[in-house]
Design a protein around this motif. Structure first.
Motif, PDB file in Angstrom:
ATOM      1  N   GLU A 356       7.409 -18.466  17.840  1.00 61.54           N
ATOM      2  CA  GLU A 356       6.391 -17.323  17.680  1.00 61.54           C
ATOM      3  C   GLU A 356       6.874 -16.675  16.301  1.00 61.54           C
ATOM      4  OE1 GLU A 356       3.793 -16.793  19.237  1.00 61.54           O
ATOM      5  OE2 GLU A 356       4.148 -18.596  20.339  1.00 61.54           O
ATOM      6  N   LYS A 357       5.804 -16.056  15.741  1.00 61.33           N
ATOM      7  CA  LYS A 357       5.946 -15.413  14.525  1.00 61.33           C
ATOM      8  C   LYS A 357       6.766 -14.328  14.540  1.00 61.33           C
ATOM      9  CE  LYS A 357       2.458 -12.631  12.796  1.00 61.33           C
ATOM     10  NZ  LYS A 357       0.997 -12.237  12.479  1.00 61.33           N
ATOM     11  N   ASP A 358       6.867 -13.762  15.625  1.00 63.53           N
ATOM     12  CA  ASP A 358       7.699 -12.206  15.720  1.00 63.53           C
ATOM     13  C   ASP A 358       9.104 -12.584  16.517  1.00 63.53           C
ATOM     14  OD1 ASP A 358       5.448 -10.948  14.724  1.00 63.53           O
ATOM     15  OD2 ASP A 358       4.399 -10.798  16.592  1.00 63.53           O
ATOM     16  N   THR A 362      12.836 -16.404  14.372  1.00 59.94           N
ATOM     17  CA  THR A 362      11.977 -16.663  13.139  1.00 59.94           C
ATOM     18  C   THR A 362      12.422 -15.610  12.092  1.00 59.94           C
ATOM     19  OG1 THR A 362      10.034 -17.117  14.656  1.00 59.94           O
ATOM     20  CG2 THR A 362       9.675 -16.678  12.400  1.00 59.94           C
ATOM     21  N   LYS A 363      12.629 -14.336  12.285  1.00 59.75           N
ATOM     22  CA  LYS A 363      13.062 -13.552  11.359  1.00 59.75           C
ATOM     23  C   LYS A 363      14.622 -13.847  10.719  1.00 59.75           C
ATOM     24  CE  LYS A 363      14.221  -8.471  10.595  1.00 59.75           C
ATOM     25  NZ  LYS A 363      14.491  -9.011   9.420  1.00 59.75           N
TER      26      LYS A 363
END
Lengths: 541, 541
Positions: A356-358, A362-363
């Protein structure tokens, strides 16, 4: 805009022929084959290569290229009009051109009277016959002939009537397309426009093309203006390589035609890979695309001025003439943390579609990639290193070995009288077992590569099937000269697949080591090998 | 052409302002002063710098620049229209602009309605007042005001009426010149032409200028086309520095206007220094001008293809659009796989003009060059190695030292805990004396470079002035991967001149060694140093 109503402009790439005339450009046969494949993936219609008769490399290229399964590209072999005072059917160059076995041939001939009388030194009449005979002969051999009217614009300006006669000779003899060449690259765009318009009007029904050079920095503009005046084929090279100041740059002309002027050139999907394709082609030539290059350069959508950054924050339209994604480029904002996030995310999704993007992973991945890019990494030509980084962050990776140490030694002259001048020793641990091996090679990297494979072979015998197929060094910050940061890209193959990895360091040996380790670990990871210590055969310390 | 009848176009350089927005560009105050002097020597009329209120560097610059004795340059300070809803005379930015004490000021304001409403977020009416008040106020303070109509072309395309009103506001308030800006750089040249023509016709008697950006690779062409349509001032930066893809490149626009289009721009004498000036400015910015840059690039008059070289030999006009000397550049003929005996001979003649075509030395030189090229040498970027080879064949060279041996050692991890991971030892003989030195570096080449200079310094102290300025590695035959042949090109400088040399080997270290040795020997040979053993200070073995 409705695509069905867009007029079509066809693109003719001459990277392999005119591009190879650029200073510092030299392609191997394998390079050329890779470039044809890149251009085909981009949806380019015509790709010009050389003449199989001119050198053994071109001969081999035409033999090998027939095995590629090309979707859009039509290959074009390139040659001159017949020699003066011979028969076209007796001309050795034309005969060898036919052996290229391409559907199209480009035949270049002189359109400037001065070139006829002073350079090839024949009569104006014989030159017309050379054009006419050659085009007719090639047509009779079932070739579609594109006539390159060399020096056309200069010729038109000095002797309009004769320049037109050369076009007439080619058209009457069956040429399917005429490329009007600004060979010296010195004609101003407005003249290119008005002269092209005259020829288009005069030869209704014949495809007219533009072939521009960049000697007054107007090749791209002149190509656009020629199209506005009725040209329907644009010749150039994908990243502008070519003699002197280069050819018209297709990587900037294609998006202008398509996004600014409403022509149908390549699919929007292909256009969104333009930046990657241009950089990949440049990598093959071992040349960097200047950062400021329109559309595809690294700085093309990079903002530095405070007011620009502020404007972009409010609405990107304020200081960007198109959305960078349309050409596969990305926005960068200097001195800020927001650059390229979406772009990186898109890349990550390729390998970990569920992410997922969040998500915190990913971060973390984005942060570490950005740090690596800042320090000189580039993952365009090193997808396997990229995939390894993602695997490491997602906990899908266990190291296959630990380096205890390596040492390299070099000596000149070579007192041991051996053929190789360098020696490397590598000691590794796999689980709790260690092994140490030594190997010699032609340079420190070669020796290290051999020693690493040798020592790991004790634990992972399947590595004996793989070997390096390409090794590239790029000096990143040349102002520091021999202490500069270097990036090493390597390609490894097992005979069936190949994969590429990267290493960056101020130490060339260390950068090479990093890329070598990635190449081995990537292969073992993909094979599903579990890091183990069985099959040990080496000298254990 | 009679110069008295040539229409005048004035040139406005913004290297110090818009140019400084380019990625990687940063000027010290001293840099800026040097650039102003270079532009003045070239005969540029307007030079735009920043606003003394914006940062201390600009403040210092304006203080210092007044001490220069400028012949042609008029300085221009740069600022925005007043803030919304204030009085111009109360605006701090305008007040600081006045402290620059320049005869001219550039005031930029918005000409695109979208920018007014969405970016600076005020009313269309207030924006017109901001333009009008600011221009009137500056004029009342005895400044000549150039109005930069920001985003003018985009504004005109979306709201023609409003864009024209912004120009009207500036003209009515007393602006002496209007620069029409293509701020996003995305407008196609034909539109730039037709829109410029409309404004020129509409505001007869007011000087109209063009300010183009290169985001679709058309900034230079668009500037020329604007002039054809009545613009009489061209804004740009001398070597094209600027935000994103850069500004219009004055080093290519000036010669086109003057040599191709019959305008009066700078004196022919100044024009003949253009190449040197452009490179000097680039040096100051610590950026290289790309070789393929029109007119002033190193490859701009460089010929590689066999037929081109043949044509140039018969008449340079055949493949050169102007004489390179007109812009202070020079012809180069490359020796590549495609170049023949005649080309090599011409190169040899440059260094040994007396040598006859049929002399036995000539044959030996050509044979040895061809052998070297076959083995991967390339003298395109290594003229000094080329010259050394000729000197060796003509008996004009005596070695300055003999290598006894060198050794390199590398280690990872770095057990000694030093910052550098590689060590090199070099022992040489000069006459009968020997010296040995050791040095450490970031990689084996860096360590070797340092050790070689250190050991030779014992005999030739003048070498302490030179250092490497560029280091390039090219893998020639990448199929052999890490055992491939590599070519190393290095550039060395003494701060004034620079020279380039080459080495080829399957061993990267040896290839680097060869290029390093050539660079040192070339320098000593050119200086007329006689190989000697005086000044020895090193540790002798």
């Amino acid at each position: 805009m409705n695509d069905h109503k867009r007029p079509k402009v066809s693109i003719f790439d001459s990277t392999l022929r005119d591009g190879a005339q650029g200073e510092g450009i030299s392609f191997s046969v394998l390079d050329k084959l890779k470039i044809v494949q890149l251009l085909d993936d981009l949806g380019i219609e015509y790709v010009e290569a050389g003449n199989p008769g001119s050198n053994p490399k071109d001969l081999e290229f035409f033999r090998e290229v027939s095995s590629l399964d090309l979707k859009s590209v039509k290959l074009v072999a390139f040659g001159s009009t017949r020699r003066r005072n011979t028969k076209a059917s007796d001309d050795a160059n034309l005969a060898s051109l036919l052996t290229a076995d391409t559907p199209y041939v480009s035949i270049f001939g002189k359109s400037w009277d001065f070139q006829v009388t002073d350079i090839i030194r024949t009569t104006l009449k014989e030159n017309l016959a050379m054009i006419s005979d050659t085009v007719a002969y090639m047509t009779s051999c079932n070739k579609k002939v594109i006539f390159d009217a060399e020096h056309f614009y200069d010729g038109y300006i000095e002797n309009e009537k004769y320049a037109i006669e050369t076009i007439r000779a080619a058209v009457d003899a069956g040429a399917v397309s005429i490329a009007l060449c600004d060979t010296r690259g010195g004609t101003v765009p407005s003249l290119i426009g008005s002269i092209t318009r005259r020829i288009v009007d005069m030869f209704e029904g014949v495809e007219i093309g533009i072939h521009a050079h960049n000697d007054i920095s107007c090749a791209d503009a002149s190509s656009l203006i020629a199209v506005e005046n009725g040209a329907r084929s644009v010749q150039g090279t994908l990243v502008g390589f070519g003699e002197r100041c280069g050819n018209a740059n297709l990587s900037t002309i294609i998006p202008s035609l398509q996004l600014k002027m409403g022509y149908d050139v390549i699919s929007p999907e292909a256009l969104s890979h333009l930046t990657l394709t241009a950089h990949s082609l440049s990598e093959i030539a071992n040349v960097s695309i200047p950062h400021g290059t329109a559309y595809v350069g690294r700085s093309a959508f990079t903002h530095k001025g405070g007011m620009h950054i502020d404007g972009i924050g409010k609405n990107p339209r304020s200081f960007e003439h198109i959305q960078p994604e349309l050409v596969g480029n990305e926005r960068r904002v200097l001195m800020s943390e927001v650059s390229g996030r979406a772009t990186i995310l898109k890349q990550i999704k390729k390998y970990a579609p569920h992410l997922e993007k969040d998500a915190p992973e990913t971060k973390r991945i984005i942060d570490s990639l950005k740090r690596l890019e800042m320090s000189g990494y580039q993952f365009e030509g090193a997808e396997s290193s990229f995939e390894l980084i993602i695997a490491k962050h997602l906990g899908k990776y266990t190291p296959f070995f630990t380096l205890d140490h390596y040492k390299t030694f070099g000596e000149m002259p070579n007192n041991g009288q051996t053929e190789t001048s360098h020696t490397a020793v590598v000691k590794v641990f796999v689980n709790k077992e260690s092994a140490i091996e030594v190997a010699q090679g032609d340079g420190p990297v070669h020796a290290l590569d051999k020693a690493l494979r040798k020592v790991l072979n004790n634990f992972y015998p399947q590595l004996s099937q793989i070997h390096l197929s390409d090794y590239k060094v790029r000096v990143l910050d040349s102002l520091n000269a021999s202490a500069a940061t270097v990036r090493v890209l390597i390609e490894t193959t097992d005979g069936e697949c190949s994969w590429s990895t990267v290493g960056v360091s101020t130490d060339l040996i260390e950068a090479s080591w990093m890329a070598l380790v990635d190449s081995i670990e990537y292969r073992l990871m993909k094979e599903g090998v579990i890091p183990s210590s069985t099959h040990t055969k080496g000298e254990h310390v």
